[in-house]
Design an enzyme around this catalytic site. Structure first.
Site, PDB file in Angstrom:
ATOM      1  N   CYS A  67       0.875  -1.166   0.000  1.00 21.72           N
ATOM      2  CA  CYS A  67       0.000   0.000   0.000  1.00 21.72           C
ATOM      3  C   CYS A  67       0.911   1.214   0.000  1.00 21.72           C
ATOM      4  O   CYS A  67       2.131   1.069  -0.077  1.00 21.72           O
ATOM      5  CB  CYS A  67      -1.007  -0.016   1.146  1.00 21.72           C
ATOM      6  SG  CYS A  67      -0.367   0.217   2.808  1.00 21.72           S
ATOM      7  N   HIS A 100      14.939 -13.654  11.971  1.00 20.37           N
ATOM      8  CA  HIS A 100      14.633 -13.559  13.403  1.00 20.37           C
ATOM      9  C   HIS A 100      13.153 -13.699  13.730  1.00 20.37           C
ATOM     10  O   HIS A 100      12.809 -14.109  14.842  1.00 20.37           O
ATOM     11  CB  HIS A 100      15.123 -12.226  13.968  1.00 20.37           C
ATOM     12  CG  HIS A 100      16.601 -12.138  14.038  1.00 20.37           C
ATOM     13  ND1 HIS A 100      17.240 -11.046  14.571  1.00 20.37           N
ATOM     14  CD2 HIS A 100      17.598 -12.989  13.645  1.00 20.37           C
ATOM     15  CE1 HIS A 100      18.549 -11.219  14.514  1.00 20.37           C
ATOM     16  NE2 HIS A 100      18.779 -12.401  13.938  1.00 20.37           N
TER      17      HIS A 100
END
Length: 149
Positions: A67, A100
Site C-alpha cells: 500500500c 529472526h
C-alpha cells in the site's frame, strides 16, 4: 511444481503489484493475485484479509502486501493470528524479518521505494531462512494468549 506466492495491494500499490506479478511470473512463481485491479481508490483491508486467510488456511506459505506507506496493510495483516507481516524499506530489514521473526508476509511501502528496490527486498525475503533457536521461543509468543506471565 511452481513455487506459489500471494500478493495484495490497494490503489497506491497497484502499479508496483502489477510489476511484481510480471517479475515473479517470469521467475517461475505461481502468483495468486488478491487485487486490487486498478488505481481506483479502494480500502486496503479488503485485499489484506483474503491474503491472510489464504496463508492461515495453508493455501500459501508466504505473501506480499503493498500500500502507499505499507503501514495499513501491515496493521491489517497482523490482526490475523497466523500472520507475521513485516514492513520493509531496506534489504537488511527484509533479511531480519525472515531470519529472526519467521515473517510470512513482506509488506512494501509502494510510494516510498522503487520497483528495483522492491525486487531486491523480496529476493532477500525469499532467500533468507528462519534461524530458529532463541528466536523460535519469541515467535511462539506472538499470537495473542500464547505468552507466559
Amino acid at each position: 511444481m511452481k513455487k506459489k506466492i500471494g500478493i495484495a495491494s490497494d490503489h497506491a500499490g497497484y502499479d508496483m503489484k502489477e510489476f511484481l506479478v510480471g517479475y515473479l511470473d517470469a521467475k517461475g512463481w505461481e502468483v495468486i493475485d488478491f487485487g486490487t485491479d486498478s488505481e481506483q481508490s479502494v480500502d486496503y483491508p479488503d485485499f489484506a484479509h483474503p491474503l491472510a486467510n489464504a496463508i492461515e488456511a495453508g493455501e500459501l506459505e508466504r505473501g506480499i502486501g503493498l500500500c502507499g506507506s505499507g503501514e495499513g496493510m501491515a496493521m491489517t495483516l497482523n490482526k490475523h493470528q497466523g500472520i507475521r507481516a513485516g514492513l520493509v524499506w531496506d534489504k537488511e530489514i527484509a533479511h531480519l524479518i525472515r531470519q529472526h521473526n519467521n515473517a510470512n508476509v513482506i509488506v512494501l511501502p509502494a510510494r516510498f521505494i522503487s520497483n528495483d528496490q522492491a525486487i531486491e527486498f523480496i529476493e532477500e525475503f525469499f532467500a533468507t531462512e528462519f534461524e530458529g533457536g532463541r528466536h523460535e521461543r519469541r515467535v511462539e509468543k506472538i499470537p495473542v494468549g500464547s505468552a507466559t506471565k
